[in-house]
Motif scaffolding. Structure first.
Motif, PDB file in Angstrom:
ATOM      1  N   ALA A   6       0.820  -1.210   0.000  1.00 29.41           N
ATOM      2  CA  ALA A   6       0.000   0.000   0.000  1.00 29.41           C
ATOM      3  C   ALA A   6       0.856   1.263   0.000  1.00 29.41           C
ATOM      4  O   ALA A   6       0.485   2.274  -0.603  1.00 29.41           O
ATOM      5  N   GLN A   7       2.012   1.192   0.650  1.00 29.04           N
ATOM      6  CA  GLN A   7       2.892   2.355   0.768  1.00 29.04           C
ATOM      7  C   GLN A   7       3.936   2.429  -0.347  1.00 29.04           C
ATOM      8  O   GLN A   7       4.756   3.348  -0.364  1.00 29.04           O
ATOM      9  N   SER A   8       3.917   1.460  -1.251  1.00 29.36           N
ATOM     10  CA  SER A   8       4.890   1.392  -2.345  1.00 29.36           C
ATOM     11  C   SER A   8       6.325   1.358  -1.821  1.00 29.36           C
ATOM     12  O   SER A   8       7.215   2.030  -2.345  1.00 29.36           O
ATOM     13  N   MET A   9       6.541   0.554  -0.786  1.00 33.90           N
ATOM     14  CA  MET A   9       7.898   0.308  -0.295  1.00 33.90           C
ATOM     15  C   MET A   9       8.404  -1.003  -0.879  1.00 33.90           C
ATOM     16  O   MET A   9       7.626  -1.872  -1.278  1.00 33.90           O
ATOM     17  N   ILE A  10       9.708  -1.145  -0.909  1.00 30.01           N
ATOM     18  CA  ILE A  10      10.344  -2.291  -1.571  1.00 30.01           C
ATOM     19  C   ILE A  10      10.706  -3.371  -0.556  1.00 30.01           C
ATOM     20  O   ILE A  10      11.228  -3.084   0.523  1.00 30.01           O
ATOM     21  N   LEU A  11      10.413  -4.618  -0.922  1.00 28.01           N
ATOM     22  CA  LEU A  11      10.843  -5.780  -0.140  1.00 28.01           C
ATOM     23  C   LEU A  11      12.058  -6.385  -0.822  1.00 28.01           C
ATOM     24  O   LEU A  11      11.990  -6.829  -1.963  1.00 28.01           O
ATOM     25  N   ASN A  12      13.160  -6.379  -0.115  1.00 31.44           N
ATOM     26  CA  ASN A  12      14.409  -6.952  -0.618  1.00 31.44           C
ATOM     27  C   ASN A  12      14.602  -8.328  -0.001  1.00 31.44           C
ATOM     28  O   ASN A  12      14.643  -8.477   1.216  1.00 31.44           O
ATOM     29  N   LEU A  13      14.709  -9.338  -0.844  1.00 31.25           N
ATOM     30  CA  LEU A  13      14.791 -10.722  -0.376  1.00 31.25           C
ATOM     31  C   LEU A  13      16.196 -11.287  -0.539  1.00 31.25           C
ATOM     32  O   LEU A  13      16.731 -11.319  -1.658  1.00 31.25           O
ATOM     33  N   HIS A  14      16.779 -11.735   0.551  1.00 35.83           N
ATOM     34  CA  HIS A  14      17.949 -12.601   0.445  1.00 35.83           C
ATOM     35  C   HIS A  14      17.403 -13.979   0.100  1.00 35.83           C
ATOM     36  O   HIS A  14      16.812 -14.666   0.941  1.00 35.83           O
ATOM     37  N   GLY A  15      17.590 -14.391  -1.136  1.00 33.85           N
ATOM     38  CA  GLY A  15      16.888 -15.550  -1.668  1.00 33.85           C
ATOM     39  C   GLY A  15      17.570 -16.877  -1.425  1.00 33.85           C
ATOM     40  O   GLY A  15      17.958 -17.559  -2.378  1.00 33.85           O
ATOM     41  N   GLU A  16      17.726 -17.253  -0.176  1.00 31.32           N
ATOM     42  CA  GLU A  16      18.246 -18.573   0.174  1.00 31.32           C
ATOM     43  C   GLU A  16      17.461 -19.112   1.369  1.00 31.32           C
ATOM     44  O   GLU A  16      16.824 -18.353   2.102  1.00 31.32           O
ATOM     45  N   VAL A  17      17.538 -20.413   1.565  1.00 33.01           N
ATOM     46  CA  VAL A  17      17.026 -21.021   2.791  1.00 33.01           C
ATOM     47  C   VAL A  17      18.217 -21.571   3.567  1.00 33.01           C
ATOM     48  O   VAL A  17      19.258 -21.898   2.984  1.00 33.01           O
ATOM     49  N   SER A  26      12.384 -34.565   1.273  1.00 35.30           N
ATOM     50  CA  SER A  26      12.902 -33.434   0.502  1.00 35.30           C
ATOM     51  C   SER A  26      14.422 -33.470   0.519  1.00 35.30           C
ATOM     52  O   SER A  26      15.036 -34.075   1.391  1.00 35.30           O
ATOM     53  N   ALA A  27      15.006 -32.829  -0.456  1.00 32.42           N
ATOM     54  CA  ALA A  27      16.464 -32.842  -0.568  1.00 32.42           C
ATOM     55  C   ALA A  27      17.093 -32.038   0.566  1.00 32.42           C
ATOM     56  O   ALA A  27      16.541 -31.047   1.039  1.00 32.42           O
ATOM     57  N   ALA A  28      18.251 -32.496   1.015  1.00 36.23           N
ATOM     58  CA  ALA A  28      19.006 -31.727   1.998  1.00 36.23           C
ATOM     59  C   ALA A  28      19.440 -30.410   1.372  1.00 36.23           C
ATOM     60  O   ALA A  28      19.741 -30.329   0.182  1.00 36.23           O
ATOM     61  N   ILE A  29      19.469 -29.358   2.190  1.00 42.66           N
ATOM     62  CA  ILE A  29      19.850 -28.030   1.708  1.00 42.66           C
ATOM     63  C   ILE A  29      21.307 -27.774   2.043  1.00 42.66           C
ATOM     64  O   ILE A  29      21.738 -27.931   3.187  1.00 42.66           O
ATOM     65  N   THR A  30      22.068 -27.385   1.031  1.00 41.68           N
ATOM     66  CA  THR A  30      23.457 -26.966   1.199  1.00 41.68           C
ATOM     67  C   THR A  30      23.610 -25.589   0.586  1.00 41.68           C
ATOM     68  O   THR A  30      22.686 -25.048  -0.035  1.00 41.68           O
ATOM     69  N   ILE A  31      24.793 -25.007   0.717  1.00 39.94           N
ATOM     70  CA  ILE A  31      25.021 -23.692   0.122  1.00 39.94           C
ATOM     71  C   ILE A  31      24.930 -23.735  -1.399  1.00 39.94           C
ATOM     72  O   ILE A  31      24.768 -22.692  -2.031  1.00 39.94           O
ATOM     73  N   LEU A  32      24.974 -24.914  -2.001  1.00 41.03           N
ATOM     74  CA  LEU A  32      24.896 -25.008  -3.455  1.00 41.03           C
ATOM     75  C   LEU A  32      23.464 -24.990  -3.980  1.00 41.03           C
ATOM     76  O   LEU A  32      23.226 -24.564  -5.112  1.00 41.03           O
ATOM     77  N   ASN A  33      22.496 -25.454  -3.180  1.00 40.90           N
ATOM     78  CA  ASN A  33      21.111 -25.439  -3.659  1.00 40.90           C
ATOM     79  C   ASN A  33      20.197 -24.581  -2.795  1.00 40.90           C
ATOM     80  O   ASN A  33      18.974 -24.621  -2.925  1.00 40.90           O
ATOM     81  N   ALA A  34      20.774 -23.771  -1.925  1.00 47.61           N
ATOM     82  CA  ALA A  34      19.975 -22.937  -1.028  1.00 47.61           C
ATOM     83  C   ALA A  34      19.162 -21.890  -1.783  1.00 47.61           C
ATOM     84  O   ALA A  34      18.045 -21.553  -1.375  1.00 47.61           O
ATOM     85  N   GLU A  35      19.713 -21.373  -2.884  1.00 51.56           N
ATOM     86  CA  GLU A  35      18.968 -20.382  -3.666  1.00 51.56           C
ATOM     87  C   GLU A  35      17.813 -21.021  -4.445  1.00 51.56           C
ATOM     88  O   GLU A  35      16.665 -20.551  -4.336  1.00 51.56           O
ATOM     89  N   PRO A  36      18.052 -22.082  -5.222  1.00 51.55           N
ATOM     90  CA  PRO A  36      16.914 -22.721  -5.901  1.00 51.55           C
ATOM     91  C   PRO A  36      15.815 -23.160  -4.934  1.00 51.55           C
ATOM     92  O   PRO A  36      14.628 -23.084  -5.270  1.00 51.55           O
TER      93      PRO A  36
END
Length: 369
Positions: free
Chosen positions: A130-141, A156-166
């Protein structure tokens, strides 16, 4: 324009849409290097210790940065935290704060106070929309703990630094579908999959690409702590997809260096290596170097690196998405391979020192008109 044959080029001053300037002595060391890299406007990350979670903290931090280097425009952000409410968002908008940065809990430097469940923040996202502010996402788990029982990864597959973004991309897509008018930036993309996810979204979504991800692959950081960041650099195919996005991304991708300084002792003298690559003093030069290499490898065509592309990726497209006018209207001249990257950045009276990316190599030299 035959880019690889140029000895120098004049460009508008750059906008860096993702910087870490820290605080205290480290900030005093690195903030003055912003303009050295050809940049006069930056979007500042809030993951200090403690994180920037109030409007007052944010304004005071901006004032400290201005006191160090007044000739830079600082766009500021809050850290997404349980104390952020719709009321805080309205207050932040009135105070001129640009956005809110989300870190998944524990995924990178100073992210221990980050997000565990995004749905709990839906009222905040609705107000940001509503306020037109930006959400910045660090896209990893976060990675799956090494001591987790085998049953933890049964379904589910184990998460490592190699697949954390996908692994984060479904969350990213879900957020966009839930809030289609919320302006979202997927930060520091490191995979072709992330680029495709951004392209699949509507015009309220964009992404940043760092200078170092345009150059690095996994082999580079595996043996060099000064090339280690999060998200980590991935495969040659991913790196080349990032280069293609610079020239053929239709303005959806722009520079956010994620320049992240750490004292040299935390990069090689402690039990764990700090995640972050320091690129601030040479930001524009590093991008131009990566494009030259991309042309040499045949990933990018000579004719695709136009003045329009350079001006867009280095500043124009980011400023347009952020609605950030360059009131200074400054210009830079960048000269090919005239600059020696220093071995270490230090300053008398400060105990911290930082090793830059590609130390002791040559890059393009920035001069201000």
């Amino acid at each position: 324009m035959e880019f690889t044959k140029l000895e120098e080029i004049e460009l508008p001053a750059a906008f860096d849409a993702h910087v870490h300037l820290r605080d205290g002595p480290m900030s005093q060391l690195v903030t003055p290097t912003i303009r050295n890299g050809g940049v006069n406007q930056v979007y500042v990350m809030p993951n200090l210790v403690p994180p920037i979670t109030t409007v007052q903290q944010c304004i005071e931090y901006r004032d400290r940065l201005k006191a160090i280097e007044p000739n830079v425009d600082y766009l500021m952000s809050l850290y997404l935290h349980e104390s952020i409410t719709p009321e805080v968002i309205r207050e932040a908008k009135k105070a001129g704060i640009t956005g809110v940065k989300s870190y998944p809990a524990g995924v990178t430097t100073n992210s221990s106070s980050g997000v565990i469940d995004y749905k709990t923040f839906y009222p905040v996202f609705a107000e940001m929309e509503a306020q037109s502010m930006i959400l910045n996402l660090h896209g990893e788990v976060p990675s799956t703990p090494s001591h987790a029982p085998s049953s933890a990864t049964k379904d589910s597959a184990a998460i490592t630094i190699l697949n954390a973004e996908p692994a984060f991309l479904p969350t990213f897509i879900t957020l966009h579908k839930a809030f289609p008018n919320l302006r979202i930036i997927l930060e520091h993309c490191s995979t072709a999959a992330a680029l495709a996810a951004v392209q699949s979204c509507g015009p309220t979504v964009a992404a940043t690409i760092t200078a170092h991800h345009l150059s690095l692959i996994i082999d580079d950081w595996a043996g060099d702590p000064f090339c280690f960041c999060k998200p980590v650099a991935k495969t040659p195919e991913d790196r080349d997809a990032l280069l293609r996005a610079v020239v053929a991304g239709n303005g959806r991708f722009f520079l956010g260096t994620d320049s992240a300084p750490h004292d040299s002792r935390k990069k090689r003298g402690e039990d764990k290596i700090a995640a972050g690559v320091f690129t601030q003093p040479y930001a524009v030069g590093y991008v131009l170097d990566a494009l030259v290499k991309g042309i040499e490898r045949g990933v990018v065509k000579e004719e695709e690196v136009t003045t329009e592309v350079l001006e867009g990726f280095l500043g124009g497209w980011g400023r347009r998405f952020y609605g950030a006018e360059d009131k200074r209207e400054e210009r830079i001249v960048v000269k090919k391979w005239r600059q020696n990257v220093s071995d270490v950045l230090r300053k008398d009276g400060l105990e911290v020192e930082v090793v830059p990316f590609r130390r002791a190599e040559k890059t393009w030299q920035v001069t201000w008109k």
